[in-house]
Design a protein around this motif. Structure first.
Motif, mmCIF file in Angstrom:
data_model
loop_
_atom_site.group_PDB
_atom_site.id
_atom_site.type_symbol
_atom_site.label_atom_id
_atom_site.label_comp_id
_atom_site.label_asym_id
_atom_site.label_seq_id
_atom_site.Cartn_x
_atom_site.Cartn_y
_atom_site.Cartn_z
ATOM 1 N N ASP A 1 -1.580 21.974 -11.288
ATOM 2 C CA ASP A 1 -0.854 22.309 -10.070
ATOM 3 C C ASP A 1 -0.679 21.015 -9.279
ATOM 4 O OD1 ASP A 1 0.096 23.122 -7.633
ATOM 5 O OD2 ASP A 1 -1.629 24.379 -7.117
ATOM 6 N N PRO A 2 0.541 20.536 -9.069
ATOM 7 C CA PRO A 2 0.743 19.266 -8.359
ATOM 8 C C PRO A 2 0.058 19.212 -7.006
ATOM 9 C CG PRO A 2 2.788 20.009 -9.350
ATOM 10 C CD PRO A 2 1.817 21.139 -9.500
ATOM 11 N N GLU A 3 -0.042 20.353 -6.330
ATOM 12 C CA GLU A 3 -0.661 20.369 -5.006
ATOM 13 C C GLU A 3 -2.160 20.098 -5.067
ATOM 14 O OE1 GLU A 3 0.985 20.498 -2.165
ATOM 15 O OE2 GLU A 3 2.813 20.502 -3.373
ATOM 16 N N ALA A 4 -2.758 20.256 -6.262
ATOM 17 C CA ALA A 4 -4.196 20.023 -6.420
ATOM 18 C C ALA A 4 -4.500 18.621 -6.934
ATOM 19 C CB ALA A 4 -4.785 21.064 -7.376
ATOM 20 N N VAL A 5 -3.472 17.797 -7.053
ATOM 21 C CA VAL A 5 -3.617 16.441 -7.602
ATOM 22 C C VAL A 5 -3.511 15.420 -6.470
ATOM 23 C CG1 VAL A 5 -2.586 14.763 -9.186
ATOM 24 C CG2 VAL A 5 -2.636 17.189 -9.795
ATOM 25 N N PRO A 6 -4.369 14.381 -6.453
ATOM 26 C CA PRO A 6 -4.287 13.364 -5.402
ATOM 27 C C PRO A 6 -2.878 12.821 -5.233
ATOM 28 C CG PRO A 6 -6.265 13.028 -6.700
ATOM 29 C CD PRO A 6 -5.479 14.111 -7.385
ATOM 30 N N ALA A 7 -2.477 12.664 -3.967
ATOM 31 C CA ALA A 7 -1.120 12.221 -3.657
ATOM 32 C C ALA A 7 -1.075 10.822 -3.060
ATOM 33 C CB ALA A 7 -0.460 13.210 -2.691
ATOM 34 N N ASN A 8 -2.232 10.197 -2.842
ATOM 35 C CA ASN A 8 -2.259 8.842 -2.287
ATOM 36 C C ASN A 8 -3.600 8.194 -2.606
ATOM 37 O OD1 ASN A 8 -4.146 9.767 -0.226
ATOM 38 N ND2 ASN A 8 -2.356 10.638 0.813
ATOM 39 N N ARG A 9 -3.761 6.933 -2.219
ATOM 40 C CA ARG A 9 -4.970 6.190 -2.550
ATOM 41 C C ARG A 9 -6.217 6.801 -1.907
ATOM 42 N NH1 ARG A 9 -4.680 1.521 -0.002
ATOM 43 N NH2 ARG A 9 -3.002 2.405 1.257
ATOM 44 N N ASP B 1 0.830 -1.202 0.000
ATOM 45 C CA ASP B 1 0.000 0.000 0.000
ATOM 46 C C ASP B 1 0.866 1.253 0.000
ATOM 47 O OD1 ASP B 1 -2.266 -1.541 -0.004
ATOM 48 O OD2 ASP B 1 -2.691 -1.318 2.139
ATOM 49 N N ALA B 2 1.984 1.197 0.723
ATOM 50 C CA ALA B 2 2.878 2.356 0.760
ATOM 51 C C ALA B 2 3.473 2.621 -0.615
ATOM 52 C CB ALA B 2 3.989 2.129 1.790
ATOM 53 N N GLU B 3 3.819 1.558 -1.347
ATOM 54 C CA GLU B 3 4.361 1.730 -2.690
ATOM 55 C C GLU B 3 3.303 2.247 -3.649
ATOM 56 O OE1 GLU B 3 7.768 -1.775 -2.350
ATOM 57 O OE2 GLU B 3 5.746 -2.235 -3.075
ATOM 58 N N ALA B 4 2.061 1.795 -3.477
ATOM 59 C CA ALA B 4 0.972 2.304 -4.305
ATOM 60 C C ALA B 4 0.767 3.800 -4.058
ATOM 61 C CB ALA B 4 -0.315 1.536 -4.023
ATOM 62 N N ASP B 5 0.830 4.203 -2.802
ATOM 63 C CA ASP B 5 0.718 5.634 -2.475
ATOM 64 C C ASP B 5 1.885 6.411 -3.083
ATOM 65 O OD1 ASP B 5 -1.645 5.382 -1.082
ATOM 66 O OD2 ASP B 5 -0.688 5.267 0.891
ATOM 67 N N LYS B 6 3.076 5.823 -3.030
ATOM 68 C CA LYS B 6 4.251 6.488 -3.583
ATOM 69 C C LYS B 6 4.096 6.671 -5.096
ATOM 70 C CE LYS B 6 9.328 6.343 -3.442
ATOM 71 N NZ LYS B 6 9.643 6.404 -4.877
ATOM 72 N N TYR B 7 3.543 5.672 -5.765
ATOM 73 C CA TYR B 7 3.325 5.772 -7.209
ATOM 74 C C TYR B 7 2.389 6.936 -7.534
ATOM 75 C CZ TYR B 7 1.571 4.741 -11.869
ATOM 76 O OH TYR B 7 1.196 4.850 -13.193
ATOM 77 N N ILE B 8 1.284 7.043 -6.813
ATOM 78 C CA ILE B 8 0.331 8.126 -7.056
ATOM 79 C C ILE B 8 0.990 9.469 -6.806
ATOM 80 C CG2 ILE B 8 -1.835 9.160 -6.261
ATOM 81 C CD1 ILE B 8 -2.827 6.330 -5.648
ATOM 82 N N SER B 9 1.790 9.550 -5.744
ATOM 83 C CA SER B 9 2.487 10.797 -5.441
ATOM 84 C C SER B 9 3.487 11.153 -6.537
ATOM 85 C CB SER B 9 3.201 10.686 -4.093
ATOM 86 O OG SER B 9 3.890 11.878 -3.784
ATOM 87 N N GLU B 10 4.220 10.150 -7.040
ATOM 88 C CA GLU B 10 5.182 10.396 -8.109
ATOM 89 C C GLU B 10 4.505 10.972 -9.356
ATOM 90 O OE1 GLU B 10 8.289 6.731 -7.044
ATOM 91 O OE2 GLU B 10 6.976 6.631 -8.801
ATOM 92 N N GLN B 11 3.286 10.528 -9.611
ATOM 93 C CA GLN B 11 2.608 10.940 -10.828
ATOM 94 C C GLN B 11 2.192 12.409 -10.830
ATOM 95 O OE1 GLN B 11 2.483 9.104 -13.650
ATOM 96 N NE2 GLN B 11 3.852 7.895 -12.348
ATOM 97 N N ARG B 12 2.313 13.072 -9.705
ATOM 98 C CA ARG B 12 2.043 14.512 -9.700
ATOM 99 C C ARG B 12 3.077 15.257 -10.548
ATOM 100 N NH1 ARG B 12 1.342 16.365 -3.606
ATOM 101 N NH2 ARG B 12 3.195 15.038 -3.385
ATOM 102 N N ALA B 13 4.251 14.659 -10.719
ATOM 103 C CA ALA B 13 5.259 15.264 -11.598
ATOM 104 C C ALA B 13 4.769 15.252 -13.040
ATOM 105 C CB ALA B 13 6.588 14.514 -11.475
ATOM 106 N N GLY B 14 4.137 14.157 -13.441
ATOM 107 C CA GLY B 14 3.571 14.093 -14.783
ATOM 108 C C GLY B 14 2.387 15.027 -14.943
ATOM 109 N N ALA B 15 1.606 15.181 -13.879
ATOM 110 C CA ALA B 15 0.467 16.095 -13.923
ATOM 111 C C ALA B 15 0.928 17.529 -14.144
ATOM 112 C CB ALA B 15 -0.335 15.985 -12.627
ATOM 113 N N ARG B 16 2.049 17.871 -13.535
ATOM 114 C CA ARG B 16 2.592 19.222 -13.728
ATOM 115 C C ARG B 16 2.927 19.474 -15.192
ATOM 116 N NH1 ARG B 16 7.406 21.038 -14.728
ATOM 117 N NH2 ARG B 16 8.429 19.032 -14.302
ATOM 118 N N LEU B 17 3.424 18.463 -15.875
ATOM 119 C CA LEU B 17 3.831 18.641 -17.262
ATOM 120 C C LEU B 17 2.669 19.000 -18.173
ATOM 121 C CD1 LEU B 17 6.412 15.772 -17.884
ATOM 122 C CD2 LEU B 17 6.855 18.193 -17.501
ATOM 123 N N VAL B 18 1.456 18.530 -17.856
ATOM 124 C CA VAL B 18 0.317 18.832 -18.724
ATOM 125 C C VAL B 18 -0.422 20.083 -18.283
ATOM 126 C CG1 VAL B 18 0.041 16.420 -19.394
ATOM 127 C CG2 VAL B 18 -1.262 17.309 -17.450
#
Length: 307
Positions: free
Chosen positions: A152-160, A132-149
């Motif tokens: 605002d990374p802070e407005a994107v879900p960071a965990n399950r 579960d911790a790794e799944a949360d980490k994956y979602i958090s990492e994807q905020r970097a991709g959200a920024r590219l499109v």
């Protein structure tokens, strides 16, 4: 060592996006994204989806591969191209006649969350073992991709938990309109050469049906087409994942556009995506008591039950 890129070889993203089940997850994402009327209207009004759906799918896959395994410069350039395209486009609401920008944060967020949820759900249910911790980490990492499109990374879900809360909030806005039906029709019967129609019916349709079955129950209700019980779907996903993972990675990764091959050439063989790098104690496909067994091609790790 060259530039490790946006996510780096130590990320959950780096390991998981090299899994062959990401293709099934991508189809699930299309099914889910099509249920947001304004988001899918944008696709239909501003792209050549109907005429070149295959091209659009491949371009999307290329974008994901670039921002995952490309250099930082390549990822930033890919994001800049997407933002520029979005800034020039708009769609018309058929009820009000009003135009709205396709780069609205609400629409970008829906597309992002539907995609990331699909990657995570299909990956885990098909046997790509994540805590579960790794799944949360994956979602958090994807905020970097959200920024590219453009988000605002802070407005994107960071965990399950935040992702689940987002879907609960947006569900009343979802519907299966004409555009969603068009996407559904394409995914079940994509245009192809007459000689390839039998292969489409035997192979592609099964993949599309599996991706559809992996959707959440509320999506099945909106589409109006039933799906097997969740436990049966998970078994099908695991069987498919096991089959696809039997294809040597060194062969899969050499298919165009070869993002992983280029990343390994840039960073060295130690950058090879592999599930064992997520801290697993058993080797891929290990039986109890066989921890540490070497698998063909040097891959070690484990595939486990969905979490």
């Amino acid at each position: 060592m060259g530039d490790p890129g946006l996510f780096t070889p130590n990320s959950v993203t780096w390991q998981m996006h090299g899994d062959p089940m990401m293709w099934v997850a991508g189809i699930r994402a299309l099914y889910l994204q099509a249920l947001h009327p304004r988001a899918v209207r944008d696709v239909m009004q501003n792209s050549d989806f109907r005429q070149d759906a295959w091209g659009r799918l491949l371009r999307t896959a290329n974008f994901v591969g670039t921002i995952t395994y490309g250099t930082t410069v390549a990822a930033e350039r890919a994001g800049a191209r997407v933002r520029k395209i979005h800034s020039m486009l708009g769609a018309t609401d058929p009820e009000t006649g009003e135009r709205y920008g396709v780069d609205e944060p609400e629409l970008l967020l829906w597309v992002h969350c539907a995609e990331i949820d699909s990657y995570l759900q299909v990956g885990r249910r098909s046997g790509f073992r994540l805590t579960d911790a790794e799944a949360d980490k994956y979602i958090s990492e994807q905020r970097a991709g959200a920024r590219l499109v453009g988000l605002d990374p802070e407005a994107v879900p960071a965990n399950r938990a935040q992702m689940a809360a987002y879907f609960e909030k947006v569900r009343p806005e979802l519907a299966c309109g004409p555009e969603a039906r068009a996407v559904d029709d394409f995914l079940l019967r994509p245009p192809t050469h007459p000689l390839l129609v039998p292969a489409r019916e035997v192979l592609w349709r099964r993949v599309a049906q599996l991706a559809y079955a992996a959707l959440p129950p509320y999506a099945h209700e909106l589409y109006g087409r039933p799906a097997p019980e969740p436990a049966a779907v998970t078994r099908q996903l695991r069987a498919t994942g096991t089959l696809l993972r039997c294809i040597p990675a060194r062969l899969r990764w050499r298919l165009p556009p070869k993002h992983i091959v280029r990343a390994m050439a840039r960073l060295g063989p130690g950058s090879r995506p592999a599930p064992y790098k997520l801290g697993r104690e058993l080797a891929i496909l290990d039986e109890p008591g066989e921890a540490g067994r070497t698998i063909t091609g040097g891959e070690r790790g484990r595939w486990g039950t969905a979490g």
